[in-house]
Design an enzyme around this catalytic site. Structure first.
Site, PDB file in Angstrom:
ATOM      1  N   GLY A 171      -5.026   7.974   5.273  1.00 39.23           N
ATOM      2  CA  GLY A 171      -4.128   8.909   5.966  1.00 39.23           C
ATOM      3  C   GLY A 171      -2.887   9.196   5.148  1.00 39.23           C
ATOM      4  O   GLY A 171      -2.381  10.319   5.140  1.00 39.23           O
TER       5      GLY A 171
ATOM      6  N   LYS B  88       0.837  -1.211   0.000  1.00 39.93           N
ATOM      7  CA  LYS B  88       0.000   0.000   0.000  1.00 39.93           C
ATOM      8  C   LYS B  88       0.871   1.260   0.000  1.00 39.93           C
ATOM      9  O   LYS B  88       0.640   2.182  -0.791  1.00 39.93           O
ATOM     10  CB  LYS B  88      -0.926  -0.032   1.234  1.00 39.93           C
ATOM     11  CG  LYS B  88      -1.850   1.162   1.366  1.00 39.93           C
ATOM     12  CD  LYS B  88      -3.056   0.825   2.215  1.00 39.93           C
ATOM     13  CE  LYS B  88      -2.797   0.866   3.707  1.00 39.93           C
ATOM     14  NZ  LYS B  88      -2.583   2.222   4.254  1.00 39.93           N
TER      15      LYS B  88
ATOM     16  N   ARG C 278      -8.594  12.175  12.503  1.00 43.36           N
ATOM     17  CA  ARG C 278      -7.175  11.854  12.712  1.00 43.36           C
ATOM     18  C   ARG C 278      -6.315  13.115  12.789  1.00 43.36           C
ATOM     19  O   ARG C 278      -6.611  14.110  12.141  1.00 43.36           O
ATOM     20  CB  ARG C 278      -6.701  10.891  11.626  1.00 43.36           C
ATOM     21  CG  ARG C 278      -7.458   9.577  11.740  1.00 43.36           C
ATOM     22  CD  ARG C 278      -6.994   8.549  10.775  1.00 43.36           C
ATOM     23  NE  ARG C 278      -5.619   8.149  11.015  1.00 43.36           N
ATOM     24  CZ  ARG C 278      -4.943   7.349  10.214  1.00 43.36           C
ATOM     25  NH1 ARG C 278      -5.508   6.893   9.121  1.00 43.36           N
ATOM     26  NH2 ARG C 278      -3.714   7.010  10.490  1.00 43.36           N
TER      27      ARG C 278
ATOM     28  N   ASP D  48       1.601  -1.412  11.865  1.00 39.68           N
ATOM     29  CA  ASP D  48       0.289  -1.841  11.384  1.00 39.68           C
ATOM     30  C   ASP D  48      -0.017  -3.302  11.729  1.00 39.68           C
ATOM     31  O   ASP D  48      -1.137  -3.776  11.504  1.00 39.68           O
ATOM     32  CB  ASP D  48       0.198  -1.647   9.857  1.00 39.68           C
ATOM     33  CG  ASP D  48       0.187  -0.163   9.479  1.00 39.68           C
ATOM     34  OD1 ASP D  48      -0.194   0.663  10.331  1.00 39.68           O
ATOM     35  OD2 ASP D  48       0.580   0.160   8.337  1.00 39.68           O
TER      36      ASP D  48
ATOM     37  N   ARG E 104      -7.684  -3.348   9.264  1.00 34.52           N
ATOM     38  CA  ARG E 104      -6.755  -4.263   9.937  1.00 34.52           C
ATOM     39  C   ARG E 104      -7.408  -4.917  11.174  1.00 34.52           C
ATOM     40  O   ARG E 104      -7.008  -6.009  11.570  1.00 34.52           O
ATOM     41  CB  ARG E 104      -5.459  -3.542  10.292  1.00 34.52           C
ATOM     42  CG  ARG E 104      -4.752  -3.029   9.038  1.00 34.52           C
ATOM     43  CD  ARG E 104      -3.286  -2.790   9.202  1.00 34.52           C
ATOM     44  NE  ARG E 104      -2.782  -1.933   8.136  1.00 34.52           N
ATOM     45  CZ  ARG E 104      -2.473  -2.336   6.900  1.00 34.52           C
ATOM     46  NH1 ARG E 104      -2.607  -3.610   6.582  1.00 34.52           N
ATOM     47  NH2 ARG E 104      -2.044  -1.492   5.985  1.00 34.52           N
TER      48      ARG E 104
HETATM   49  C1  S3P Z   1       2.318   4.676   6.188  1.00 31.98           C
HETATM   50  C2  S3P Z   1       2.901   4.945   7.373  1.00 31.98           C
HETATM   51  C3  S3P Z   1       2.376   4.461   8.667  1.00 31.98           C
HETATM   52  C4  S3P Z   1       1.369   3.334   8.505  1.00 31.98           C
HETATM   53  C5  S3P Z   1       0.398   3.582   7.393  1.00 31.98           C
HETATM   54  C6  S3P Z   1       1.128   3.813   6.075  1.00 31.98           C
HETATM   55  C7  S3P Z   1       2.935   5.242   4.965  1.00 31.98           C
HETATM   56  O1  S3P Z   1       1.791   5.543   9.321  1.00 31.98           O
HETATM   57  O2  S3P Z   1       0.664   3.131   9.707  1.00 31.98           O
HETATM   58  O3  S3P Z   1      -0.467   2.476   7.244  1.00 31.98           O
HETATM   59  O4  S3P Z   1       2.620   4.770   3.859  1.00 31.98           O
HETATM   60  O5  S3P Z   1       3.748   6.166   5.096  1.00 31.98           O
HETATM   61  P1  S3P Z   1       2.697   6.500  10.244  1.00 31.98           P
HETATM   62  O6  S3P Z   1       3.946   6.670   9.503  1.00 31.98           O
HETATM   63  O7  S3P Z   1       1.980   7.787  10.401  1.00 31.98           O
HETATM   64  O8  S3P Z   1       2.869   5.731  11.518  1.00 31.98           O
END
Ligand code: S3P
Length: 427
Positions: free
Chosen positions: A93, A21, A121, A314, A387
């Site tokens: 996010g 992802k 968030r 994650d 998840r």
């Molecule tokens: C991600 C970073 C992580 C992770 C998210 C994907 C990314 O978040 O939890 O699923 O692609 O940069 P954080 O870096 O904010 O912990």
């Protein structure tokens, strides 16, 4: 949609989990900012990454997607155009935070929003440093929450020490750094995933990483690339845990991303005594990739925290499931970041596993789980968190009776086809 899960007699065969992802998002974003045509293979067709495609189309970029193959006709770092409508990131996010860094340096206005979860968030972790670079951002609660309005500005470099180890925060600042005057530097308390650094370098950016510190120079241009996205270790994690706790399991997971900033789950499962072996490794576009074999295992509880947390951030909900079937106590600390994910994952996983009969306690910064549980199927909530839904499904194949997972369609955010793969014929 409710999904019923019950015991399965065996878990054997070969599995190819969908594309990573984090890497899929970045391939679209960096492809849009580069000159020329970027070809992506193994793209994750999850809702989050499809949201990224939609946003960049609204920013004037031509993108064609056929299953897991994507072509992006990049128009250069200054080639994006003002979106005529609000950019909707859905549940993602990564899209919201990374795109904020890109939009801060444009010469137009953008408005960003997303679903119920994304609008709760924390965004100050990104809007604060971007404002220090000169960004003009407003939003609910003074930019702490989406919707956000970003009016592009000329940016200046900063030297930023992030209070959290977050690849999303680091990446947003580095992307803004591509547009800023001077050298931008980000320091983190522990090293978070470095896919942005690896991929931007392959697109020609001048970026260097030393321990937990990254520096980037502004660039006139990035060059289009061909990217083969490896399987997502965060999706593989559900099968690694299922294989370890199931009494009749032997799985080969093929082509899984093994970037060392992501392999905390392998370290933890091995420390718990899992019958896990990396059978082959290779490199693709600067990312380590490999095949992983997992067989039925006798797990034991362990304690962990500190620098390993960002390397398995994650995977903690599904590690909690593994811990239910291990002997002894498992304690996970320093994981308060889980409270601000798609759901408050410390509380949601503890609440739902407790309903199934697990002995799990929520700590201020983690979880404490007593092993050797016998679980019984019940109606459980996913909280629309992909998840959590998948972790509960893994618990469900080990529980007596039937586990019914509410709003199970949320698995499509990162792993379309997950249930079919879990309960389908794997060999
Ligand atoms: C991600 C970073 C992580 C992770 C998210 C994907 C990314 O978040 O939890 O699923 O692609 O940069 P954080 O870096 O904010 O912990």
């Amino acid at each position: 949609m409710e999904k019923e899960v019950s015991k399965i007699p065996k878990l054997t065969g070969k599995i190819k989990v969908p594309g990573d992802k984090s890497i899929s998002h970045r391939a679209i974003m960096f492809g849009a900012l580069a000159w020329g045509k970027t070809n992506v293979k193994g793209f994750l067709q999850g809702e989050d990454c499809l949201s990224t495609i939609k946003c960049f189309r609204k920013l004037g970029i031509k993108i064609e997607q056929n299953n897991d193959e994507v072509q992006i006709w990049g128009k250069g770092l200054k080639g994006l155009t003002e979106p005529q409508d609000i950019l909707d990131v859905g549940n993602s996010g990564t899209t919201l935070r990374l795109i904020s860094g890109i939009l801060a340096g444009q010469n137009f206005l953008s408005i960003l929003t997303g679903d119920n979860s994304i609008r709760k968030r924390p965004m100050a972790r990104v809007t604060d440093p971007l404002r220090l670079m000169g960004a003009d951002i407003s939003g609910r609660e003074n930019g702490k929450l989406a919707p956000l309005v970003i009016k592009g500005q000329n940016l200046k470099a900063i030297n930023f020490t992030s209070p959290v180890a977050s690849a999303q925060v680091k990446s947003a600042i580095l992307l803004a750094g591509l547009y800023a005057e001077g050298i931008t530097e980000v320091n983190e308390p522990s090293k978070s995933r470095n896919h942005t650094e690896i991929m931007l370098k392959s697109f020609g950016a001048e970026i260097d990483e030393v321990d937990n510190k990254v520096r980037i120079k502004p660039m006139p241009n990035l060059q289009a690339q061909d990217i083969h996205v490896p399987g997502d270790i965060s999706s593989a994690a559900f099968f690694l845990v299922a294989g370890a706790i199931h009494p009749s399991a032997d799985l080969l997971l093929e082509g899984v991303g093994l970037n060392p900033t992501r392999t905390g789950i392998i370290d933890v499962l091995q420390q718990m005594g899992a019958n896990l072996e990396i059978t082959e490794t290779w490199t693709s576009a600067g990312e380590e990739v490999g095949n992983i074999r997992i067989k039925s295992s006798n797990l034991k509880g362990i304690k962990f925290g500190g620098d390993i947390i960002p390397r398995l951030i994650d995977e903690i909900p599904v590690i909690a499931v593994a811990a239910c079937f291990a002997s002894g106590i498992t304690e996970i600390r320093d994981a308060e970041e889980l409270k601000v994910k798609e759901s408050n994952r410390l509380s949601t996983i503890a609440t739902e596993l407790t309903k199934l009969g697990a002995k799990i306690e929520e700590l201020p910064d983690g979880l404490r789980i007593e092993g050797n549980s016998s679980l019984t199927g019940k109606l459980v909530e996913s909280y629309h968190d992909h998840r959590i839904a998948m972790s509960l499904a893994v618990a469900g194949i080990m529980a007596e009776g039937t586990t019914v997972i509410k709003d199970s369609e949320c698995v499509d955010i990162s792993f379309p086809g997950f249930f079919e793969m879990l309960v389908g014929k794997l060999d």
